[in-house]
Write a protein that holds these residues in place. Structure first.
Motif, PDB file in Angstrom:
ATOM      1  N   LEU A 135     -18.109 -12.822  20.767  1.00  0.00           N
ATOM      2  CA  LEU A 135     -19.041 -12.308  19.683  1.00  0.00           C
ATOM      3  C   LEU A 135     -18.922 -10.923  19.907  1.00  0.00           C
ATOM      4  CD1 LEU A 135     -19.833 -15.301  20.246  1.00  0.00           C
ATOM      5  CD2 LEU A 135     -22.148 -14.950  19.392  1.00  0.00           C
ATOM      6  N   PRO A 142     -25.964 -11.369  20.059  1.00  0.00           N
ATOM      7  CA  PRO A 142     -26.482 -12.616  19.560  1.00  0.00           C
ATOM      8  C   PRO A 142     -28.173 -12.525  19.457  1.00  0.00           C
ATOM      9  CG  PRO A 142     -26.126 -12.907  21.877  1.00  0.00           C
ATOM     10  CD  PRO A 142     -25.491 -11.488  21.557  1.00  0.00           C
ATOM     11  N   THR A 162     -27.539 -17.013  16.032  1.00  0.00           N
ATOM     12  CA  THR A 162     -25.941 -17.216  16.451  1.00  0.00           C
ATOM     13  C   THR A 162     -25.952 -17.922  17.889  1.00  0.00           C
ATOM     14  OG1 THR A 162     -26.244 -14.733  17.220  1.00  0.00           O
ATOM     15  CG2 THR A 162     -25.156 -15.142  15.170  1.00  0.00           C
ATOM     16  N   LEU A 176     -20.201 -21.233  13.637  1.00  0.00           N
ATOM     17  CA  LEU A 176     -20.878 -20.185  14.250  1.00  0.00           C
ATOM     18  C   LEU A 176     -21.177 -19.287  12.842  1.00  0.00           C
ATOM     19  CD1 LEU A 176     -18.461 -19.190  17.195  1.00  0.00           C
ATOM     20  CD2 LEU A 176     -21.190 -19.069  16.969  1.00  0.00           C
ATOM     21  N   ALA A 219     -23.196 -15.751  12.315  1.00  0.00           N
ATOM     22  CA  ALA A 219     -22.036 -14.843  13.052  1.00  0.00           C
ATOM     23  C   ALA A 219     -21.258 -14.247  12.181  1.00  0.00           C
ATOM     24  CB  ALA A 219     -21.486 -15.860  14.197  1.00  0.00           C
TER      25      ALA A 219
END
Lengths: 267, 249
Positions: free
Chosen positions: A24, A28, A32, A125, A130
């Protein structure tokens, strides 16, 4: 999960017999993070349902004939229909209904299921907010957005003869998928569904395109077809391919060049 | 266990439902008629014995034929390229000078900017030199050169052989090493195979792409097992990321 402030997060999950890396690009948040948990749970659910290594998976029971299509559920039906379409589209070069599976049956949809599952993990996600990440499932990659500090993700394609070297580098922006098919990791395990014979095939085949499920299946089909399959692949809208032969030469569809990191100066 | 997303809501084309139902029905019929419970080895043996030799060429055989054909073409193209360079009398390390030495130098010098880039490997010198472009594509013994901040691209002259026209492009790094060769034109131009590009020179590109120099975020390769992962580039990249380094391996 490992997260460092300002540096996004990384998580590696062992599932479906492989390591799945989540990268990622953004730090986060609660949402997420919940998305990552849901995506990981989804992959374990797919493993239990679709694994040809588990005797009591839906796929194994269906393959043995213990249950019928009416009993497998919508999710498995989705995969069955997609595999059936792919068989037609590839002229039988990809045909999960005619390849030997680890469970002893002649039904192994893994060549589609892995990419399909990871593509949906990426969508989970996205559904949790995300935007910039990649999921690398044992070498097959679903990409969204951009990496930290750059517009495009740099994706190396492993050199077929050297696990520590790259044969090519792509520069891609999400959403996009990259799938590679080869026998250097797990031996000559790819069978030509049209005659049941093991395929020697090229050293490595990579397919780039919008959907990882299709890219994964196309890469398997292209491996069976060989270099000449690039002409077939070029007719799949949005998909491009890159083949490394066993004598270390490279071939690609014309459209593949737009994904490649270029060492050349334009003009 | 987390709840799973609803069935894929991706919009399906009209008639997809009917197609889906038809396919499921056909699959059910096929499986009822011949459930695939046979062992793979038994089936393989049966099918192999049923096969008529020569009916279908093995894919690898076709690939070998295609590879051989393209190898011939590529070799001819490379020969043309290096013949052109030889005509100019310039070594690759001094590739920027190639434009000054073709048989008809007036064309080249007319289109060439006066500030020729440095042909040495000094990065600062190369970038300060700006760009220089010259092309002369119609003459059989001329090449075109493009330089800018390091890499130098040399388009080989068009080479005519019995199969048609061949032209290749060579890319030289700032230090004068050959880093890539691309086929610009091949005799297959008018066939479907025009989609296939042959980079022609084995491993020139690969050798340049060590992980240290390539700086990638991730690596695509054949599916590795959990054991294979531990020795993979991807695991090194993940570790570097987890250690708080940048996304670059």
């Amino acid at each position: 999960m490992t997260a460092v402030a300002g540096n996004g997060a990384v998580h590696v999950e062992q599932v479906m017999g492989m390591a799945v890396s989540f990268d990622l690009a953004d730090d986060p948040d609660d949402r997420t993070t919940a998305g990552l948990v849901a995506a990981v749970d989804w992959l374990h659910h797919v493993d239990r349902t679709f694994s040809p290594y588990l005797d009591d998976s839906t796929i194994s029971r269906f393959g043995r004939g213990d249950i019928t299509i009416d009993e497998v559920g919508d999710e498995v039906c989705d995969v069955l229909v997609a595999c059936d379409r792919l068989r037609d589209e590839t002229g039988g070069a990809f045909d999960p209904f005619a390849v030997p599976a680890p469970n002893g049956t002649l039904f192994d949809p893994s060549g589609y299921v892995k990419g399909w599952a990871v593509e949906r993990a990426a969508e989970i996600l996205v559904g949790h907010g995300a935007r910039n990440f990649l999921v690398n499932a044992g070498g097959d990659i679903a990409i969204r957005g951009r990496p930290q500090g750059a517009d495009r993700w740099a994706v190396g394609i492993r050199h077929p003869d050297d696990a520590q070297a790259l044969a090519a580098v792509l520069d891609v922006g999400g959403p996009i998928a990259v799938a590679t098919s080869a026998t250097y990791e797990r031996g000559a395990h790819i069978v030509d569904p049209r005659d049941g014979a093991p395929v020697i095939g090229p050293a490595s085949v990579t397919v780039v395109g919008p959907d990882l499920g299709l890219a994964d299946a196309y890469a398997t089909a292209l491996f069976v077809m060989g270099v000449e399959g690039l002409d077939w692949l070029a007719d799949r809208a949005g998909y491009d391919g890159f083949v490394i032969t066993r004598d270390d030469r490279t071939f690609a569809t014309a459209g593949f060049a737009r994904h490649r990191r270029t060492a050349r100066v334009p003009g | 266990m987390a709840s799973f997303p609803p069935p894929d809501p991706v919009s399906a084309p009209a008639g997809a439902d009917a197609d889906r139902a038809a396919r499921l029905e056909a699959l059910a019929r096929r499986r009822a008629a011949a459930p695939s419970t046979g062992t793979p080895s038994g089936r393989t043996a049966d099918r192999t014995s049923d096969r008529q030799p020569g009916r279908r060429r093995h894919p690898a055989q076709r690939a070998r034929s295609a590879a051989l054909g393209l190898s011939v073409v590529s070799t001819a193209g490379l020969a043309a390229l290096f013949a052109s360079i030889d005509t100019g009398g310039a070594a690759p390390a001094a590739s920027a000078e190639i434009v000054a030495r073709p048989a008809t130098p007036s064309i080249a010098s007319a289109t060439r900017t006066p500030t020729a880039p440095s042909s040495t490997s000094a990065a600062a010198g190369s970038s300060a030199a700006g760009s220089s472009t010259s092309s002369a594509s119609s003459s059989a013994d001329q090449v075109s050169v493009t330089t800018d901040r390091g890499p130098t691209v040399v388009d080989g002259a068009v080479f005519h052989n019995r199969w048609g026209d061949v032209q290749v492009e060579a890319v030289f790094s700032a230090d004068g090493t050959l880093s890539d060769v691309v086929v610009l034109r091949s005799p297959d131009d008018r066939t479907k195979s025009v989609r296939i590009n042959d980079y022609a020179v084995p491993r020139l590109t690969q050798e340049a792409l060590t992980v240290q120099s390539a700086a990638v975020h991730t690596v695509s390769g054949a599916t590795y097992t959990s054991d294979g992962y531990r020795q993979s580039l991807q695991s090194a990249i993940d570790e570097a990321r987890a250690a708080g380094l940048t996304g670059i391996a």
